[in-house]
Design a protein around this motif. Structure first.
Motif, PDB file in Angstrom:
ATOM      1  N   VAL A  67       0.655  -0.988  -0.189  1.00 49.16           N
ATOM      2  CA  VAL A  67      -0.142   0.082  -0.405  1.00 49.16           C
ATOM      3  C   VAL A  67       0.899   1.300   0.373  1.00 49.16           C
ATOM      4  O   VAL A  67       0.956   2.242  -1.030  1.00 49.16           O
ATOM      5  N   GLY A  68       1.889   0.830   1.113  1.00 51.00           N
ATOM      6  CA  GLY A  68       2.528   2.883   1.181  1.00 51.00           C
ATOM      7  C   GLY A  68       3.358   2.735  -0.385  1.00 51.00           C
ATOM      8  O   GLY A  68       3.924   3.663  -0.626  1.00 51.00           O
ATOM      9  N   CYS A  69       4.094   1.559  -0.979  1.00 50.75           N
ATOM     10  CA  CYS A  69       4.558   1.638  -2.221  1.00 50.75           C
ATOM     11  C   CYS A  69       3.905   1.798  -3.390  1.00 50.75           C
ATOM     12  O   CYS A  69       4.476   3.437  -4.220  1.00 50.75           O
ATOM     13  N   GLY A  70       3.464   1.514  -3.460  1.00 48.17           N
ATOM     14  CA  GLY A  70       2.157   1.701  -4.095  1.00 48.17           C
ATOM     15  C   GLY A  70       1.480   2.743  -4.390  1.00 48.17           C
ATOM     16  O   GLY A  70       1.393   3.888  -5.792  1.00 48.17           O
ATOM     17  N   ILE A  71       0.949   3.910  -3.148  1.00 49.78           N
ATOM     18  CA  ILE A  71       0.328   4.953  -3.347  1.00 49.78           C
ATOM     19  C   ILE A  71       1.583   5.758  -3.316  1.00 49.78           C
ATOM     20  O   ILE A  71       1.241   6.797  -4.287  1.00 49.78           O
ATOM     21  N   ALA A  72       2.686   5.658  -3.537  1.00 47.94           N
ATOM     22  CA  ALA A  72       4.288   6.521  -3.291  1.00 47.94           C
ATOM     23  C   ALA A  72       4.141   6.912  -4.878  1.00 47.94           C
ATOM     24  O   ALA A  72       4.231   7.734  -5.333  1.00 47.94           O
ATOM     25  N   VAL A  73       4.142   5.474  -6.219  1.00 44.33           N
ATOM     26  CA  VAL A  73       4.111   5.361  -7.590  1.00 44.33           C
ATOM     27  C   VAL A  73       2.864   5.717  -7.670  1.00 44.33           C
ATOM     28  O   VAL A  73       3.140   7.025  -8.667  1.00 44.33           O
ATOM     29  N   PHE A  74       1.201   5.515  -7.530  1.00 44.01           N
ATOM     30  CA  PHE A  74       0.402   6.339  -8.171  1.00 44.01           C
ATOM     31  C   PHE A  74       0.508   7.788  -7.971  1.00 44.01           C
ATOM     32  O   PHE A  74      -0.277   9.324  -8.918  1.00 44.01           O
ATOM     33  N   THR A  75       1.156   8.892  -6.781  1.00 46.48           N
ATOM     34  CA  THR A  75       1.506  10.189  -7.112  1.00 46.48           C
ATOM     35  C   THR A  75       1.839  10.742  -7.487  1.00 46.48           C
ATOM     36  O   THR A  75       1.711  11.652  -8.276  1.00 46.48           O
ATOM     37  N   GLN A  76       2.870  10.106  -8.295  1.00 41.88           N
ATOM     38  CA  GLN A  76       4.317  10.647  -9.218  1.00 41.88           C
ATOM     39  C   GLN A  76       2.879  10.047 -10.922  1.00 41.88           C
ATOM     40  O   GLN A  76       3.679  11.116 -11.717  1.00 41.88           O
ATOM     41  N   LEU A  77       2.315   8.952 -10.711  1.00 45.90           N
ATOM     42  CA  LEU A  77       2.257   8.519 -12.156  1.00 45.90           C
ATOM     43  C   LEU A  77       1.318   9.056 -12.386  1.00 45.90           C
ATOM     44  O   LEU A  77       0.551   9.369 -13.277  1.00 45.90           O
ATOM     45  N   SER A  78       0.388  10.396 -11.164  1.00 44.30           N
ATOM     46  CA  SER A  78      -0.861  10.963 -11.598  1.00 44.30           C
ATOM     47  C   SER A  78      -1.315  12.402 -12.756  1.00 44.30           C
ATOM     48  O   SER A  78      -1.703  12.643 -12.943  1.00 44.30           O
ATOM     49  N   GLY A  79       0.049  12.475 -12.569  1.00 46.45           N
ATOM     50  CA  GLY A  79       0.812  12.973 -13.326  1.00 46.45           C
ATOM     51  C   GLY A  79       0.968  14.371 -12.706  1.00 46.45           C
ATOM     52  O   GLY A  79       1.538  15.695 -13.777  1.00 46.45           O
ATOM     53  N   ILE A  80       1.404  14.787 -11.188  1.00 43.63           N
ATOM     54  CA  ILE A  80       1.676  16.239 -10.660  1.00 43.63           C
ATOM     55  C   ILE A  80       2.396  16.527 -11.924  1.00 43.63           C
ATOM     56  O   ILE A  80       3.590  17.904 -11.468  1.00 43.63           O
ATOM     57  N   GLU A  81       3.929  15.808 -11.228  1.00 40.72           N
ATOM     58  CA  GLU A  81       5.011  15.732 -12.033  1.00 40.72           C
ATOM     59  C   GLU A  81       5.415  16.655 -13.480  1.00 40.72           C
ATOM     60  O   GLU A  81       6.326  17.692 -13.881  1.00 40.72           O
ATOM     61  N   MET A  82       4.562  15.789 -13.932  1.00 39.40           N
ATOM     62  CA  MET A  82       4.867  16.600 -15.292  1.00 39.40           C
ATOM     63  C   MET A  82       3.656  17.822 -15.683  1.00 39.40           C
ATOM     64  O   MET A  82       4.351  18.621 -16.336  1.00 39.40           O
ATOM     65  N   ILE A  83       2.447  17.940 -14.372  1.00 38.13           N
ATOM     66  CA  ILE A  83       2.472  19.388 -14.773  1.00 38.13           C
ATOM     67  C   ILE A  83       3.126  20.625 -14.165  1.00 38.13           C
ATOM     68  O   ILE A  83       3.836  21.273 -14.568  1.00 38.13           O
ATOM     69  N   ILE A  84       4.319  20.189 -12.668  1.00 37.38           N
ATOM     70  CA  ILE A  84       4.983  20.861 -12.483  1.00 37.38           C
ATOM     71  C   ILE A  84       6.304  22.021 -12.857  1.00 37.38           C
ATOM     72  O   ILE A  84       6.620  22.692 -13.111  1.00 37.38           O
ATOM     73  N   TYR A  85       6.614  20.588 -13.501  1.00 40.28           N
ATOM     74  CA  TYR A  85       8.443  20.595 -14.202  1.00 40.28           C
ATOM     75  C   TYR A  85       7.662  21.283 -15.489  1.00 40.28           C
ATOM     76  O   TYR A  85       8.760  21.438 -16.225  1.00 40.28           O
ATOM     77  N   TYR A  86       7.173  20.527 -16.204  1.00 36.38           N
ATOM     78  CA  TYR A  86       6.968  20.611 -18.222  1.00 36.38           C
ATOM     79  C   TYR A  86       6.288  21.516 -17.784  1.00 36.38           C
ATOM     80  O   TYR A  86       5.683  21.878 -19.714  1.00 36.38           O
ATOM     81  N   ALA A  87       4.795  22.029 -17.891  1.00 38.33           N
ATOM     82  CA  ALA A  87       3.760  22.926 -17.802  1.00 38.33           C
ATOM     83  C   ALA A  87       4.106  24.413 -18.999  1.00 38.33           C
ATOM     84  O   ALA A  87       3.758  24.154 -19.873  1.00 38.33           O
ATOM     85  N   PRO A  88       5.328  24.757 -18.294  1.00 38.71           N
ATOM     86  CA  PRO A  88       5.646  25.850 -19.346  1.00 38.71           C
ATOM     87  C   PRO A  88       5.691  25.302 -20.179  1.00 38.71           C
ATOM     88  O   PRO A  88       5.853  25.661 -22.019  1.00 38.71           O
ATOM     89  N   THR A  89       6.929  24.296 -20.832  1.00 35.23           N
ATOM     90  CA  THR A  89       7.598  23.747 -21.788  1.00 35.23           C
ATOM     91  C   THR A  89       6.379  23.468 -22.947  1.00 35.23           C
ATOM     92  O   THR A  89       6.094  23.263 -23.648  1.00 35.23           O
ATOM     93  N   ILE A  90       5.328  22.648 -22.529  1.00 37.98           N
ATOM     94  CA  ILE A  90       4.394  22.065 -23.061  1.00 37.98           C
ATOM     95  C   ILE A  90       3.249  23.234 -23.812  1.00 37.98           C
ATOM     96  O   ILE A  90       3.035  22.936 -25.214  1.00 37.98           O
TER      97      ILE A  90
END
Length: 477
Positions: free
Chosen positions: A260-283
């Motif tokens: 559960v712990g590692c699964g939640i950790a993985v899905f917090t990132q796969l959800s797209g949050i880092e895509m938006i934070i890091y690359y929103a201006p680039t996109i």
């Protein structure tokens, strides 16, 4: 004023060392949010200075995450050997060195290497600082100090987006200025004592007693607290060696918590949050937005993240961890699906700008107020005492490793399949996250750590075994 009222008022105060500890927690989390978020706007300048392509930009953005994986794993062991305070001092120094190395980097490769160093501090801070502050804090204040750490991440992200949106600050200055709060963190930590719990582990009970007298208000029952720490340590030492630390994570009865712990950790990132934070201006700039407009959108997203983090933390104990996640994840999935449809059908020009921005803000609203909260909350709750350090380290490593994989491949995926299908891919990850939480994550709200550990030992760590807050209230009536 009655004696009871006077005692309550006195216990509500924080001593000088605890205020300093709260400041260290806030600064470390602010640096985490700032150092990971500042690259979003800086990439637009770095691209011009170093004539980088998407491949090198991915390396630069993801280098901090490689360092974070290393820091999360290494600092778990360092904090046991050198002590919590010694490890936080090391992390503070690495923050300073990493920021300065990045600010003077002569090439894109050296910038990436500097961000690996900076990432070591980021990963180490998320692993060590909350644990150190929690072990210093009185029980009544522990929750507020954890809140300080999580809110600081949001504040750091907002500041980084504001700096980027100004367009008047060189990327070298914007990255290097992080050395100033890092130096302040180092100076504050020098004035703090070692964790009393770690001192008891080293059989130095006299020093642990002196530390407790120093960090508690006058009149606090230090002897009773020290006895509790000693009893807990004695119980841990009596635990079979195979059930402690990393070895203990392999035990069959612990495995459901690790999944559960590692699964939640993985899905917090796969959800797209880092895509938006890091690359929103680039996109956005790649799809017709001006640089100014793209950076202003990043500010709006950062503010939404911070506001929803505050709202989520305020309501999570009433709504319930599992229920809040299940309510919010579908909104994030739908936002990305609609965003993908806009890109895929060619509606990404100026006329569609309000709809694109609305989808991005809606995604941040649902994601930050739900799933993102669980990545750090679950790690502090679900692991048994004997394996808690190893469990939180494994969970942090899973989170940072997934983040690294996403950041290292996202621009390539965008080039290969286009922004529309990419958004649909991440919408599908959110659907998978919903299914995972529905099937595997029990409701932990309102349960003590001891109750959770007991249920794990008895094989009752499943959603059907845990009643949510409202069901428990109904049962009592």
């Amino acid at each position: 004023m009655t004696q009871t009222t006077a005692t309550t008022t006195r216990s509500a105060r924080l001593t000088g060392p605890m205020v300093a500890a709260a400041a260290v927690s806030a600064i470390s989390s602010l640096l985490y949010g700032y150092d990971t978020g500042i690259i979003s706007g800086a990439l637009l300048q770095i691209r011009k200075d170093f004539t980088t392509g998407n491949g090198m930009e991915q390396v630069i953005a993801s280098a901090i995450l490689l360092g974070a994986v290393l820091g999360a794993l290494a600092c778990s062991r360092l904090s046991e050997r050198r002590g919590r305070r010694g490890t936080v001092l090391l992390i503070s120094g690495v923050f300073v060195v990493g920021a300065l190395l990045c600010s003077v980097a002569p090439t894109a490769v050296t910038l990436a290497l500097g961000r690996v160093v900076l990432g070591f501090a980021v990963g180490g801070a998320t692993q060590t600082v909350p644990m150190y502050v929690a072990e210093l804090a009185p029980a009544a204040k522990r929750g507020r100090l954890v809140l300080t750490f999580q809110v600081g991440i949001g504040v750091g992200i907002v500041i980084s987006t504001l700096v980027g949106a100004s367009e008047s600050v060189s990327w070298r200055v914007s990255i290097g200025v992080a050395a100033v709060p890092a130096l302040l963190m180092l100076l504050l930590t020098l004035k703090l004592p070692e964790s009393p719990r770690w001192l008891v582990k080293q059989d130095d009970r006299d020093e642990a007693r002196r530390v407790l007298h120093r960090v508690r208000v006058d009149g606090a029952d230090v002897e009773s607290e020290l006895r509790g720490i000693v009893e807990l340590e004695d119980r841990e030492r009596r635990t079979d060696e195979r059930e402690r630390g990393w070895s203990g994570l392999r035990r069959a009865w612990v495995r459901p918590a690790l999944v559960v712990g590692c699964g939640i950790a993985v899905f917090t990132q796969l959800s797209g949050i880092e895509m938006i934070i890091y690359y929103a201006p680039t996109i956005l700039t790649g799809n017709g937005f001006s640089t100014t407009a793209a950076l202003r959108v990043s500010v709006a997203l950062g503010v939404t993240y911070l506001v929803m983090m505050l709202v989520g933390l305020a309501i999570v104990d009433r709504v319930g961890r599992r229920r809040l996640t299940l309510v919010m994840v579908p909104g994030a999935a739908l936002s990305l699906a609609v965003l993908g449809a806009l890109f895929a059908t060619g509606h990404s020009g100026r006329d569609s700008m309000p709809f694109i921005i609305a989808c991005l803000v809606a995604f941040m609203f649902f994601n930050a107020g739900g799933l993102q909260l669980m990545g750090w909350l679950t790690g502090s709750e679900i692991y048994p005492l004997a394996v808690r350090g190893a469990g939180t380290s494994a969970q942090a490593a899973a989170l940072w490793s997934t983040n690294l994989l996403i950041t290292l491949t996202l621009l390539t995926i965008l080039d290969t399949i286009g922004p529309g299908p990419t958004m649909w891919l991440y919408a599908a990850f959110n659907v998978a996250a919903f299914v995972f939480v529905w099937r595997r994550m029990p409701e932990l709200t309102g349960r003590s750590l001891e109750q959770i550990e007991r249920d794990l030992r008895e094989g009752r760590f499943h959603p059907r075994d845990f009643a949510g807050p409202s069901r428990r209230r109904t049962a009592r009536r």
